[in-house]
Design an enzyme around this catalytic site. Structure first.
Site, PDB file in Angstrom:
ATOM      1  N   ASP A  83       0.826  -1.209   0.000  1.00 54.64           N
ATOM      2  CA  ASP A  83       0.000   0.000   0.000  1.00 54.64           C
ATOM      3  C   ASP A  83       0.865   1.266   0.000  1.00 54.64           C
ATOM      4  O   ASP A  83       2.054   1.228  -0.316  1.00 54.64           O
ATOM      5  CB  ASP A  83      -1.032  -0.004   1.139  1.00 54.64           C
ATOM      6  CG  ASP A  83      -2.335   0.657   0.682  1.00 54.64           C
ATOM      7  OD1 ASP A  83      -3.048   0.052  -0.135  1.00 54.64           O
ATOM      8  OD2 ASP A  83      -2.617   1.800   1.090  1.00 54.64           O
ATOM      9  N   ASP A  84       0.240   2.384   0.339  1.00 56.66           N
ATOM     10  CA  ASP A  84       0.855   3.710   0.119  1.00 56.66           C
ATOM     11  C   ASP A  84       2.093   3.936   1.019  1.00 56.66           C
ATOM     12  O   ASP A  84       2.314   3.198   1.972  1.00 56.66           O
ATOM     13  CB  ASP A  84      -0.216   4.767   0.449  1.00 56.66           C
ATOM     14  CG  ASP A  84       0.046   6.092  -0.237  1.00 56.66           C
ATOM     15  OD1 ASP A  84       1.102   6.241  -0.848  1.00 56.66           O
ATOM     16  OD2 ASP A  84      -0.826   6.972  -0.141  1.00 56.66           O
ATOM     17  N   LYS A 162      -1.892  -2.152  -7.362  1.00 56.03           N
ATOM     18  CA  LYS A 162      -3.114  -1.383  -7.085  1.00 56.03           C
ATOM     19  C   LYS A 162      -2.899   0.010  -7.637  1.00 56.03           C
ATOM     20  O   LYS A 162      -1.834   0.589  -7.443  1.00 56.03           O
ATOM     21  CB  LYS A 162      -3.338  -1.338  -5.572  1.00 56.03           C
ATOM     22  CG  LYS A 162      -4.384  -0.345  -5.090  1.00 56.03           C
ATOM     23  CD  LYS A 162      -4.603  -0.515  -3.575  1.00 56.03           C
ATOM     24  CE  LYS A 162      -5.458   0.606  -2.989  1.00 56.03           C
ATOM     25  NZ  LYS A 162      -5.688   0.434  -1.543  1.00 56.03           N
ATOM     26  N   ASP A 164      -4.523   3.585  -7.260  1.00 56.55           N
ATOM     27  CA  ASP A 164      -5.472   4.429  -6.537  1.00 56.55           C
ATOM     28  C   ASP A 164      -5.781   5.678  -7.370  1.00 56.55           C
ATOM     29  O   ASP A 164      -5.150   5.906  -8.421  1.00 56.55           O
ATOM     30  CB  ASP A 164      -4.854   4.801  -5.172  1.00 56.55           C
ATOM     31  CG  ASP A 164      -5.912   5.006  -4.101  1.00 56.55           C
ATOM     32  OD1 ASP A 164      -7.085   5.185  -4.455  1.00 56.55           O
ATOM     33  OD2 ASP A 164      -5.556   5.002  -2.907  1.00 56.55           O
ATOM     34  N   SER A 196      -8.965   1.457  -8.434  1.00 56.11           N
ATOM     35  CA  SER A 196      -9.841   2.167  -7.484  1.00 56.11           C
ATOM     36  C   SER A 196     -10.778   3.135  -8.200  1.00 56.11           C
ATOM     37  O   SER A 196     -11.484   3.910  -7.556  1.00 56.11           O
ATOM     38  CB  SER A 196      -8.992   2.932  -6.460  1.00 56.11           C
ATOM     39  OG  SER A 196      -8.145   2.048  -5.777  1.00 56.11           O
ATOM     40  N   ARG A 221     -12.085  -1.345  -6.346  1.00 56.67           N
ATOM     41  CA  ARG A 221     -12.698  -0.765  -5.144  1.00 56.67           C
ATOM     42  C   ARG A 221     -13.893   0.070  -5.596  1.00 56.67           C
ATOM     43  O   ARG A 221     -13.749   0.963  -6.415  1.00 56.67           O
ATOM     44  CB  ARG A 221     -11.674   0.110  -4.421  1.00 56.67           C
ATOM     45  CG  ARG A 221     -10.620  -0.652  -3.623  1.00 56.67           C
ATOM     46  CD  ARG A 221     -11.182  -1.171  -2.314  1.00 56.67           C
ATOM     47  NE  ARG A 221     -11.841  -0.091  -1.592  1.00 56.67           N
ATOM     48  CZ  ARG A 221     -11.198   0.839  -0.897  1.00 56.67           C
ATOM     49  NH1 ARG A 221      -9.892   0.790  -0.768  1.00 56.67           N
ATOM     50  NH2 ARG A 221     -11.862   1.812  -0.291  1.00 56.67           N
ATOM     51  N   ASP A 225     -13.264   3.469   2.119  1.00 57.38           N
ATOM     52  CA  ASP A 225     -12.338   2.630   2.892  1.00 57.38           C
ATOM     53  C   ASP A 225     -13.059   2.067   4.131  1.00 57.38           C
ATOM     54  O   ASP A 225     -13.859   2.761   4.749  1.00 57.38           O
ATOM     55  CB  ASP A 225     -11.165   3.469   3.418  1.00 57.38           C
ATOM     56  CG  ASP A 225     -10.278   3.996   2.301  1.00 57.38           C
ATOM     57  OD1 ASP A 225     -10.469   3.613   1.140  1.00 57.38           O
ATOM     58  OD2 ASP A 225      -9.375   4.799   2.620  1.00 57.38           O
TER      59      ASP A 225
END
Ligand code: GLA
Length: 448
Positions: A83-84, A162, A164, A196, A221, A225
């Site tokens: 993730d980020d 992923k 985003d 996303s 997504r 969240d």
């Protein structure tokens, strides 16, 4: 509508095409660094101050070791999602993304090898961030950088990406998401792709084109969240099932709706609420990505996350997303999902917070056709045997909890060698009617 036509309809409507990379025929499972080691807070904690918890290669190796050594990988939790906040605040002189040198001194390729050696997969995060930002403030993947970043992921051995959408606009998303899909395919490496995009366009048509998403992404997504609270789990569940007419037909092998992380094992959910999240995520055929601290997980949380029947239902190869069948008086809801081998999953959820809910029901009342059934209670391990569709049976649901059944038609004994004298033959024959993923030690006790 009776059950068989519904099964037929759901199977038909789910026969849509998917991104042609052969990946994620069942929803991915794994661990994600987002909630427990929350957002950018842990990135700014320097490696000197908190080497165990800051976003660093140490953290991911530690979690990978746990996934590999504590039974998670065998249960299919095999993705480690960074993730980020993993990168440097600046790209390098060649315009490439680079990991933060203090927190990832070994680099991403080495981390990917570490995971691969343990049978795990590495997932990396990027963001269209055309104003140069990910949601956490790290360099984004502007349109001109899409190919560069896709190729860099492939050269590092990343298994899944992923993308985003913070700090990007509609036009950039319209160009960027399909472009990344093309660029990942062009690397020649099988790289899964999570978009996303819908979450940034309200999650529904006409702003969201699910046909296109299914052709370019493995999962997407759709909504907000997950936060660490029952309110958040209910909000997400309501949104997904209120919109099931749109979302349910879009899911299928290789293309999944993603209601976001499992927060089981943190502080926000009781044991009953944790079972409810696991059950509803199985009905939704959702990716099972836990975001928690595997170092300190309680035995209750571990048992729920490693519940073989719930996982087997989630991972059912038919990959048909379930639906909400009933909402009774605002208190009790029934969810249902068809599974392979003529089985199905049923979940009764109680929204009551004040007291347990007790009632009697029958499979016929839940739209099952005449027949002989067994119902395996996923969380107690007990089996209701010899049910006809009209047999009334008691249901007790704890406050904000669920009862979840794996329902399967009872087999007839027609095995040529089974004259009743060889129970082991009967046992072997009958097991073929249960979930493949169950395997002998987890078949419903009535079959043992
Ligand atoms: C957004 C995403 C989350 C997570 C964070 C990271 O909020 O929806 O899943 O990736 O960004 O900053």
């Amino acid at each position: 509508m009776k059950l068989l036509p519904v099964i037929f309809l759901l199977a038909l409507t789910s026969a849509t095409s998917a991104l042609d990379n052969g990946l994620m025929r069942t929803p991915p499972m794994g661990w994600m660094r987002f909630y427990f080691f929350g957002g950018s807070v842990f990135a700014v904690i320097s490696i000197e101050n908190d080497p165990k918890n800051c976003i660093s290669e140490n953290l991911f190796r530690d979690m990978a070791d746990r996934l590999a050594e504590e039974g998670w990988k065998e249960m299919r939790y095999d993705h480690v999602m960074i993730d980020d906040c993993w990168s440097s605040l600046l790209r390098d002189k060649d315009g490439q993304l680079q990991p933060d040198p203090q927190r990832f001194p070994g680099g991403i390729a080495k981390l990917a090898r570490y995971l691969h050696d343990r049978g795990l997969k590495l997932v990396i995060y990027g963001d269209l961030g055309t104003h140069t930002h990910t949601c956490g403030g790290y360099p984004g993947t502007t349109l001109d950088k899409i190919e560069t970043d896709a190729q860099r992921s492939a050269s590092w051995g990343v298994d899944f990406r992923k993308l985003d959408g913070c700090y990007s606009n509609e036009e950039e998303q319209q160009k960027g998401y399909p472009l990344m899909s093309k660029a990942l395919n062009a690397t020649g490496c099988p790289i899964g792709y999570s978009c996303s995009w819908p979450a940034y366009r309200g999650g529904l048509p006409p702003s969201v084109n699910y046909t296109l998403l299914g052709e370019i992404c493995n999962l997407w997504r759709n909504y907000d969240d997950t936060q660490d609270s029952w309110d958040s789990v209910q909000d997400i569940t309501d949104w997904f099932f209120d919109n099931q007419g749109i979302l349910q037909p879009e899911a299928g092998p290789g293309r999944w709706n993603d209601p976001d992380m499992l927060i089981i094992g943190n502080v926000g959910l009781s044991v009953d609420q944790s079972r409810a999240q696991m059950a509803l995520w199985a009905i939704m055929v959702a990716p099972l990505i836990m975001s928690n601290n595997l170092r300190t997980l309680s035995s209750e949380a571990r048992a729920i996350l490693q519940n073989r029947a719930a996982i087997a239902i989630n991972q059912d190869p038919m990959g048909v997303q379930g639906r909400r069948l009933h909402r009774r008086g605002g208190h009790v809801e029934v969810y249902w999902r068809p599974l392979s081998q003529s089985a199905s999953a049923l979940v009764s959820l109680s929204r009551r917070q004040d007291m347990a809910y007790h009632c009697h029901t029958s499979l016929a009342k839940l739209n099952y056709t005449a027949g002989s059934y067994e119902a395996y209670d996923v969380f107690t391990g007990k089996t209701l045997s010899g049910l006809s569709a009209t047999t009334e049976f008691p249901v007790s649901i704890n406050p904000s909890g669920v009862v979840m059944w794996y329902v399967y038609p009872k087999m007839h004994y027609e095995h040529p060698q089974d004259d009743g004298r060889y129970p082991y033959i009967r046992q072997k024959y009958r097991m073929s009617s249960s979930l493949d993923f169950h395997k002998p030690r987890v078949v419903p006790p009535s079959l043992l």
